[in-house]
Design a protein around this motif. Structure first.
Motif, PDB file in Angstrom:
ATOM      1  N   THR A   1      -6.271   6.959  -3.186  1.00 13.70           N
ATOM      2  CA  THR A   1      -6.144   5.539  -3.451  1.00 13.70           C
ATOM      3  C   THR A   1      -7.455   4.912  -2.990  1.00 13.70           C
ATOM      4  O   THR A   1      -8.089   5.390  -2.050  1.00 13.70           O
ATOM      5  CB  THR A   1      -4.934   4.894  -2.744  1.00 13.70           C
ATOM      6  OG1 THR A   1      -5.002   5.172  -1.351  1.00 13.70           O
ATOM      7  CG2 THR A   1      -3.621   5.414  -3.315  1.00 13.70           C
ATOM      8  N   TRP A   2      -7.867   3.863  -3.676  1.00 17.42           N
ATOM      9  CA  TRP A   2      -9.183   3.261  -3.485  1.00 17.42           C
ATOM     10  C   TRP A   2      -9.072   1.746  -3.346  1.00 17.42           C
ATOM     11  O   TRP A   2      -8.146   1.138  -3.875  1.00 17.42           O
ATOM     12  CB  TRP A   2     -10.060   3.535  -4.698  1.00 17.42           C
ATOM     13  CG  TRP A   2     -10.294   4.962  -5.032  1.00 17.42           C
ATOM     14  CD1 TRP A   2      -9.519   5.753  -5.853  1.00 17.42           C
ATOM     15  CD2 TRP A   2     -11.357   5.792  -4.589  1.00 17.42           C
ATOM     16  NE1 TRP A   2     -10.065   7.010  -5.937  1.00 17.42           N
ATOM     17  CE2 TRP A   2     -11.190   7.064  -5.169  1.00 17.42           C
ATOM     18  CE3 TRP A   2     -12.440   5.572  -3.740  1.00 17.42           C
ATOM     19  CZ2 TRP A   2     -12.069   8.114  -4.944  1.00 17.42           C
ATOM     20  CZ3 TRP A   2     -13.318   6.623  -3.522  1.00 17.42           C
ATOM     21  CH2 TRP A   2     -13.124   7.878  -4.114  1.00 17.42           C
TER      22      TRP A   2
ATOM     23  N   GLU B   1       0.744   4.080  -2.862  1.00 16.72           N
ATOM     24  CA  GLU B   1       0.514   5.488  -2.522  1.00 16.72           C
ATOM     25  C   GLU B   1       1.658   6.367  -3.029  1.00 16.72           C
ATOM     26  O   GLU B   1       1.419   7.466  -3.545  1.00 16.72           O
ATOM     27  CB  GLU B   1       0.329   5.628  -1.014  1.00 16.72           C
ATOM     28  CG  GLU B   1      -0.942   4.978  -0.529  1.00 16.72           C
ATOM     29  CD  GLU B   1      -0.966   4.702   0.971  1.00 16.72           C
ATOM     30  OE1 GLU B   1      -0.121   5.280   1.703  1.00 16.72           O
ATOM     31  OE2 GLU B   1      -1.810   3.906   1.404  1.00 16.72           O
ATOM     32  N   ALA B   2       2.884   5.896  -2.919  1.00 12.81           N
ATOM     33  CA  ALA B   2       4.031   6.668  -3.424  1.00 12.81           C
ATOM     34  C   ALA B   2       3.939   6.827  -4.944  1.00 12.81           C
ATOM     35  O   ALA B   2       4.210   7.918  -5.473  1.00 12.81           O
ATOM     36  CB  ALA B   2       5.339   5.986  -3.036  1.00 12.81           C
ATOM     37  N   ASP B   3       3.550   5.762  -5.635  1.00 11.48           N
ATOM     38  CA  ASP B   3       3.368   5.851  -7.089  1.00 11.48           C
ATOM     39  C   ASP B   3       2.287   6.876  -7.428  1.00 11.48           C
ATOM     40  O   ASP B   3       2.436   7.669  -8.368  1.00 11.48           O
ATOM     41  CB  ASP B   3       2.961   4.491  -7.672  1.00 11.48           C
ATOM     42  CG  ASP B   3       4.067   3.449  -7.620  1.00 11.48           C
ATOM     43  OD1 ASP B   3       5.242   3.806  -7.384  1.00 11.48           O
ATOM     44  OD2 ASP B   3       3.731   2.261  -7.815  1.00 11.48           O
ATOM     45  N   ALA B   4       1.197   6.867  -6.667  1.00 12.39           N
ATOM     46  CA  ALA B   4       0.098   7.815  -6.923  1.00 12.39           C
ATOM     47  C   ALA B   4       0.548   9.243  -6.667  1.00 12.39           C
ATOM     48  O   ALA B   4       0.252  10.145  -7.460  1.00 12.39           O
ATOM     49  CB  ALA B   4      -1.107   7.462  -6.047  1.00 12.39           C
ATOM     50  N   ARG B   5       1.259   9.458  -5.590  1.00 11.52           N
ATOM     51  CA  ARG B   5       1.759  10.813  -5.296  1.00 11.52           C
ATOM     52  C   ARG B   5       2.705  11.289  -6.401  1.00 11.52           C
ATOM     53  O   ARG B   5       2.650  12.443  -6.817  1.00 11.52           O
ATOM     54  CB  ARG B   5       2.467  10.851  -3.948  1.00 11.52           C
ATOM     55  CG  ARG B   5       1.525  10.862  -2.769  1.00 11.52           C
ATOM     56  CD  ARG B   5       2.294  11.057  -1.446  1.00 11.52           C
ATOM     57  NE  ARG B   5       1.379  11.195  -0.351  1.00 11.52           N
ATOM     58  CZ  ARG B   5       1.008  10.204   0.450  1.00 11.52           C
ATOM     59  NH1 ARG B   5       1.490   8.982   0.285  1.00 11.52           N
ATOM     60  NH2 ARG B   5       0.152  10.428   1.437  1.00 11.52           N
ATOM     61  N   ALA B   6       3.578  10.410  -6.865  1.00 15.86           N
ATOM     62  CA  ALA B   6       4.521  10.769  -7.931  1.00 15.86           C
ATOM     63  C   ALA B   6       3.790  11.142  -9.217  1.00 15.86           C
ATOM     64  O   ALA B   6       4.278  11.950 -10.000  1.00 15.86           O
ATOM     65  CB  ALA B   6       5.495   9.618  -8.184  1.00 15.86           C
ATOM     66  N   ALA B   7       2.597  10.569  -9.416  1.00 16.87           N
ATOM     67  CA  ALA B   7       1.780  10.879 -10.590  1.00 16.87           C
ATOM     68  C   ALA B   7       0.805  12.025 -10.311  1.00 16.87           C
ATOM     69  O   ALA B   7      -0.097  12.270 -11.106  1.00 16.87           O
ATOM     70  CB  ALA B   7       1.016   9.633 -11.027  1.00 16.87           C
TER      71      ALA B   7
ATOM     72  N   LEU C   1       0.837  -1.209   0.000  1.00 13.17           N
ATOM     73  CA  LEU C   1       0.000   0.000   0.000  1.00 13.17           C
ATOM     74  C   LEU C   1       0.869   1.255   0.000  1.00 13.17           C
ATOM     75  O   LEU C   1       0.562   2.226  -0.703  1.00 13.17           O
ATOM     76  CB  LEU C   1      -0.937   0.000   1.206  1.00 13.17           C
ATOM     77  CG  LEU C   1      -2.079  -1.010   1.167  1.00 13.17           C
ATOM     78  CD1 LEU C   1      -2.858  -0.974   2.474  1.00 13.17           C
ATOM     79  CD2 LEU C   1      -2.997  -0.777  -0.013  1.00 13.17           C
ATOM     80  N   ALA C   2       1.953   1.245   0.759  1.00 16.55           N
ATOM     81  CA  ALA C   2       2.852   2.409   0.781  1.00 16.55           C
ATOM     82  C   ALA C   2       3.461   2.650  -0.601  1.00 16.55           C
ATOM     83  O   ALA C   2       3.568   3.804  -1.042  1.00 16.55           O
ATOM     84  CB  ALA C   2       3.946   2.211   1.829  1.00 16.55           C
TER      85      ALA C   2
END
Length: 163
Positions: free
Chosen positions: A117-118, A106-112, A102-103
């Motif tokens: 996250t869902w 979340e890091a991938d999502a923040r970088a994008a 999950l971390a």
């Protein structure tokens, strides 16, 4: 080396990984209660033609390079990735693999530059609900009979712009 000291990593899920993981998932919650068969889970995990969606990322979750679980993420979704499937095999549970994945998600999502996250969790799967709540997810919707008419799901969200 203590059980928690093993090195967690992720790599793209192979067809061989999918074939190995599918019967394990079929024996675990929530898939066993929901009646998912191993063959269908293998198609889902492998990206077979009936489940070959280009927005899905399929991951092998590893401890010291050995397969210890799987995850499927749909990205993009609603301004962030949707964790469609995650399973940590029984021998590897309690070692931080789920939280570690999950971390990373979340890091991938923040970088994008995504703000959410869902995931969905079965209403009967109280242990998973507690786990996701500890990771910062909150229930945002109750979905009656989403997978089976007699079983409900909860849509959960983590707002990355607040953490």
């Amino acid at each position: 080396m203590s059980p928690r000291a093993a090195a967690f990593s992720r790599r793209p899920l192979s067809a061989r990984d999918a074939a190995h993981a599918a019967p394990i998932l079929a024996s675990l919650e929530p898939w066993s209660t929901l009646g998912f068969a191993s063959a269908g889970l293998e198609r889902h995990l492998s990206g077979a033609p009936d489940d070959a969606d280009s927005t899905k990322q399929r991951w092998a979750l590893c401890l010291d390079d050995a397969l210890a679980g799987v995850a499927v993420v749909r990205a993009p979704w609603l301004r962030g990735p949707y964790l469609e499937t995650i399973a940590v095999f029984p021998h590897a549970q309690g070692r931080g693999i789920g939280a570690g994945f999950l971390a990373l998600m979340e890091a991938d999502a923040r970088a994008a530059h995504q703000s959410n996250t869902w995931l969905c969790v079965s209403a009967f799967n109280h242990a998973a609900q507690r786990f996701y709540a500890r990771q910062g997810y909150t229930k945002v919707a109750h979905l009656d009979g989403l997978i089976r008419p007699d079983q409900d799901e909860h849509l959960m969200r983590k707002r990355l712009d607040l953490t």
